[in-house]
Design a protein around this motif. Structure first.
Motif, PDB file in Angstrom:
ATOM      1  N   UNK A  77      12.385   4.181  24.522  1.00 38.73           N
ATOM      2  CA  UNK A  77      13.537   3.459  23.999  1.00 38.73           C
ATOM      3  C   UNK A  77      14.793   4.296  24.051  1.00 38.73           C
ATOM      4  N   UNK A  78      14.732   5.388  24.820  1.00 35.75           N
ATOM      5  CA  UNK A  78      15.905   6.258  24.909  1.00 35.75           C
ATOM      6  C   UNK A  78      16.622   5.888  26.196  1.00 35.75           C
ATOM      7  N   UNK A  79      17.550   4.959  26.102  1.00 34.93           N
ATOM      8  CA  UNK A  79      18.138   4.381  27.303  1.00 34.93           C
ATOM      9  C   UNK A  79      19.301   5.222  27.774  1.00 34.93           C
ATOM     10  N   UNK A  80      18.993   6.258  28.549  1.00 38.45           N
ATOM     11  CA  UNK A  80      20.053   7.093  29.090  1.00 38.45           C
ATOM     12  C   UNK A  80      20.209   8.358  28.265  1.00 38.45           C
ATOM     13  N   UNK A  81      20.839   9.328  28.851  1.00 29.51           N
ATOM     14  CA  UNK A  81      21.027  10.621  28.205  1.00 29.51           C
ATOM     15  C   UNK A  81      22.463  10.779  27.769  1.00 29.51           C
ATOM     16  N   UNK A  82      22.799  10.515  26.518  1.00 32.08           N
ATOM     17  CA  UNK A  82      24.169  10.706  26.073  1.00 32.08           C
ATOM     18  C   UNK A  82      24.524  12.183  26.168  1.00 32.08           C
ATOM     19  N   UNK A  83      25.821  12.484  26.266  1.00 29.38           N
ATOM     20  CA  UNK A  83      26.214  13.878  26.453  1.00 29.38           C
ATOM     21  C   UNK A  83      25.854  14.681  25.213  1.00 29.38           C
ATOM     22  N   UNK A  84      25.416  15.902  25.470  1.00 35.47           N
ATOM     23  CA  UNK A  84      25.038  16.789  24.373  1.00 35.47           C
ATOM     24  C   UNK A  84      26.250  17.610  23.982  1.00 35.47           C
ATOM     25  N   UNK A  85      26.694  17.504  22.772  1.00 36.61           N
ATOM     26  CA  UNK A  85      27.792  18.367  22.375  1.00 36.61           C
ATOM     27  C   UNK A  85      27.308  19.276  21.273  1.00 36.61           C
ATOM     28  N   UNK A  86      27.807  20.498  21.281  1.00 40.65           N
ATOM     29  CA  UNK A  86      27.232  21.526  20.427  1.00 40.65           C
ATOM     30  C   UNK A  86      27.257  21.163  18.959  1.00 40.65           C
ATOM     31  N   UNK A  87      26.067  21.007  18.377  1.00 39.93           N
ATOM     32  CA  UNK A  87      25.939  20.887  16.949  1.00 39.93           C
ATOM     33  C   UNK A  87      26.532  19.637  16.319  1.00 39.93           C
ATOM     34  N   UNK A  88      26.821  18.607  17.093  1.00 41.49           N
ATOM     35  CA  UNK A  88      27.424  17.412  16.488  1.00 41.49           C
ATOM     36  C   UNK A  88      26.371  16.614  15.736  1.00 41.49           C
ATOM     37  N   UNK A  89      26.625  16.394  14.454  1.00 37.97           N
ATOM     38  CA  UNK A  89      25.644  15.656  13.665  1.00 37.97           C
ATOM     39  C   UNK A  89      26.222  14.340  13.156  1.00 37.97           C
ATOM     40  N   UNK A  90      27.401  13.931  13.682  1.00 32.29           N
ATOM     41  CA  UNK A  90      28.004  12.652  13.290  1.00 32.29           C
ATOM     42  C   UNK A  90      27.913  11.683  14.460  1.00 32.29           C
ATOM     43  N   UNK A  91      27.434  10.462  14.166  1.00 36.93           N
ATOM     44  CA  UNK A  91      27.337   9.413  15.192  1.00 36.93           C
ATOM     45  C   UNK A  91      28.335   8.309  14.905  1.00 36.93           C
ATOM     46  N   UNK A  92      28.845   7.715  15.977  1.00 39.90           N
ATOM     47  CA  UNK A  92      29.644   6.498  15.858  1.00 39.90           C
ATOM     48  C   UNK A  92      28.722   5.323  16.157  1.00 39.90           C
ATOM     49  N   UNK A  93      28.564   4.450  15.188  1.00 36.54           N
ATOM     50  CA  UNK A  93      27.697   3.276  15.341  1.00 36.54           C
ATOM     51  C   UNK A  93      28.611   2.056  15.453  1.00 36.54           C
ATOM     52  N   UNK A  94      28.500   1.321  16.575  1.00 39.13           N
ATOM     53  CA  UNK A  94      29.394   0.170  16.758  1.00 39.13           C
ATOM     54  C   UNK A  94      28.592  -1.108  17.012  1.00 39.13           C
ATOM     55  N   UNK A  95      29.312  -2.222  17.073  1.00 40.91           N
ATOM     56  CA  UNK A  95      28.728  -3.561  17.235  1.00 40.91           C
ATOM     57  C   UNK A  95      27.889  -3.980  16.025  1.00 40.91           C
ATOM     58  N   UNK A  96      28.294  -3.507  14.847  1.00 41.47           N
ATOM     59  CA  UNK A  96      27.595  -3.894  13.612  1.00 41.47           C
ATOM     60  C   UNK A  96      28.007  -5.306  13.198  1.00 41.47           C
ATOM     61  N   UNK A  97      27.149  -5.938  12.411  1.00 42.19           N
ATOM     62  CA  UNK A  97      27.475  -7.248  11.847  1.00 42.19           C
ATOM     63  C   UNK A  97      28.219  -7.008  10.527  1.00 42.19           C
ATOM     64  N   UNK A  98      29.558  -7.213  10.495  1.00 37.94           N
ATOM     65  CA  UNK A  98      30.339  -6.845   9.304  1.00 37.94           C
ATOM     66  C   UNK A  98      29.992  -7.679   8.076  1.00 37.94           C
ATOM     67  N   UNK A  99      29.403  -8.861   8.297  1.00 35.62           N
ATOM     68  CA  UNK A  99      29.039  -9.722   7.159  1.00 35.62           C
ATOM     69  C   UNK A  99      27.840  -9.170   6.395  1.00 35.62           C
ATOM     70  N   UNK A 100      26.993  -8.421   7.084  1.00 42.79           N
ATOM     71  CA  UNK A 100      25.713  -8.021   6.478  1.00 42.79           C
ATOM     72  C   UNK A 100      25.590  -6.515   6.212  1.00 42.79           C
TER      73      UNK A 100
END
Length: 504
Positions: free
Chosen positions: A298-321
């Motif tokens: 389920x790992x669709x592609x290799x996102x770029x590895x940046x040193x020590x980044x522990x924050x993710x941007x999560x998008x396309x969320x359902x704002x109502x829920x």
């Protein structure tokens, strides 16, 4: 058509005519790239169980994959129905075959398939070691961990130099993950045309790490001393044992082997003296088997590895829920969530901060593309290094939450067994901490109370504090986990919910 697919004349073999929905342990795989190889097709099935046979129809860009049980095939088809695997930019499609088993012959096509299967099965009964060559470079445990943590939880790493070559030993939480990573990374270049990884399975079943420093690390034991930056003498002894026959695959079974060992030995190739190594790893391009293995998990592609980044941007969320709490619970399956911020002006987006970069990679690789409240999550590493709390007196409608002191963190305890129980989202959930007075109907009614459909339920025979519950889809299971993890069942028991690798 008979219930056995016969490989005698694969050119004439028509494949499945109908669109079957009846479970079978044979899976019909379609729309494969023309240059696909047997190992890549096998790797699609590996996360779900043992692959027992393979029939390649290369002229038709199709294949038939036989799993050892119908349950394994069901898990695989169910999983890929929600996360489409992609190999070399080709979306792959699969469905149950109307054949109940595969019968194959000795044609050259099938001899290759059988050889590929034997190679995989040799791993499952024996041990192997990881290998590559570097006359110049040095490479910390952090970079090794960044490369391999895309495939699953890295528990331990030991690095050392032998014969002027940088080498490492690495241990995953489980053998299937180790097999994945080997299929994906063996022979791949870390940088374009250099640093070729050579990977085989180690003879060791577990690594004994003495120090946590830039040469070695046990991620399950943050309490270990730092030492003086050198691996302990025992580490050199382990290295000698692991590389007793350097780079040679040994299929000698070891005592009480249930599966291939999760310990890896890595030797790695030239060019790793670049000062900005983590950034340079962003160019890690893994074709072929890697894409298959990545898709399989389920790992669709290799996102770029940046040193020590522990924050993710999560998008396309359902704002109502969506709420900070629901993201805290979901992402908390893959690591300890420190802070969550839903964007004030764009509530489809959120920032999620994990305890470390490995956990962020793990959460991203398992949850990217999964559906939550009707929308497919899109997850990338954020340029932010931390999630800012609102300034005092600035109210943000409760959209930013700090969970750093939450009692619900699953991975705070050193050596926590939760490290070994990290699985991709699945329609079957593992329940634990069930009090004696709670019976099957209580739990079924609880999970149905949210409007979800409970398909199956089973208590563990040996331990009735645990059970499996099967929902009608992966999306329903994700929402049920969010709603009922830590649910108060009375008698001072709070329900623990996680994704299961098993089916009922």
């Amino acid at each position: 058509m008979s219930s056995a697919a016969n490989g005698n004349d694969s050119k004439k073999f028509k494949g499945d005519i109908r669109s079957p929905g009846i479970p079978s342990r044979v899976i019909h795989v379609r729309k494969l790239p023309a240059d696909i190889n047997e190992a890549e097709v096998i790797s699609l099935g590996l996360p779900f169980g043992k692959v027992t046979n393979l029939l390649m129809l290369k002229g038709k860009n199709q294949a038939f994959l036989e799993m050892n049980t119908e349950e394994a095939a069901q898990t695989m088809v169910s999983y890929y129905s929600s996360v489409t695997p992609v190999i070399r930019n080709h979306p792959i499609f699969m469905q149950y075959s109307n054949h109940k088993e595969l019968k194959t012959d000795n044609s050259p096509n099938q001899v290759r398939a059988q050889a590929a299967l034997q190679a995989v099965n040799a791993v499952q009964t024996g041990s192997m070691a990881i290998a590559g060559v570097d006359p110049t470079g040095s490479h910390g445990e952090v970079q090794i961990c960044q490369i391999f943590s895309k495939f699953g939880t890295v528990l331990k790493v030991i690095t050392f130099t032998k014969n002027n070559q940088f080498q490492a030993l690495l241990q995953f939480a489980d053998g299937i993950t180790a097999q994945h990573a080997k299929l994906a990374l063996d022979g791949q270049n870390i940088y374009n045309a250099c640093c070729t990884l050579r990977i085989s399975f180690s003879k060791l079943t577990s690594l004994n790490v003495k120090y946590n420093n830039d040469k070695s690390r046990d991620y399950t034991r943050p309490d270990l001393p730092t030492g003086d930056g050198q691996p302990a003498l025992e580490h050199h002894a382990m290295a000698a044992a692991a590389f007793a026959t350097p780079g040679i695959i040994s299929a000698a079974p070891y005592a009480s082997a249930h599966a291939f060992p999760p310990a890896f030995a890595i030797q790695q190739a030239a060019g790793l003296t670049m000062p900005g190594v983590p950034g340079a790893l962003a160019s890690l391009a893994i074709p072929g088997a890697a894409a298959a293995a990545a898709a399989a998990a389920g790992r669709l592609g290799f996102p770029s590895l940046s040193g020590g980044h522990c924050v993710m941007l999560v998008s396309n969320l359902n704002p109502e829920r969506v709420t900070p709490q629901c993201l805290f619970i979901l992402f908390g399956v893959y690591g300890d969530v420190i802070r969550v911020k839903i964007m004030f002006n764009k509530k489809e987006n959120a920032l999620v901060q994990m305890a470390d970069a490995t956990q962020a990679q793990l959460a991203m690789s398992h949850l990217n593309g999964q559906k939550l409240y009707g929308r497919a999550l899109r997850i990338t590493l954020s340029k932010h290094t931390t999630v800012q709390l609102p300034r005092e007196g600035h109210e943000d409608q409760g959209l930013t939450k700090d969970y750093s002191n939450s009692p619900l963190h699953r991975f705070k305890k050193p050596g926590s067994k939760n490290y070994s129980n990290i699985f991709p989202p699945s329609s079957t959930l593992h329940l634990s901490n069930i009090p004696p007075s709670v019976v099957e109907d209580d739990l079924k009614m609880l999970f149905a109370s949210s409007g979800a459909l409970v398909k199956n339920f089973k208590f563990f025979q040996k331990d009735r504090k645990m059970a499996l519950i099967q929902m009608s889809s992966v999306e329903e299971a994700i929402e049920s986990l969010i709603e009922f993890h830590n649910h108060d069942l009375g008698e001072n028991h709070h329900l623990r919910v996680s994704f299961s690798k098993s089916t009922i």
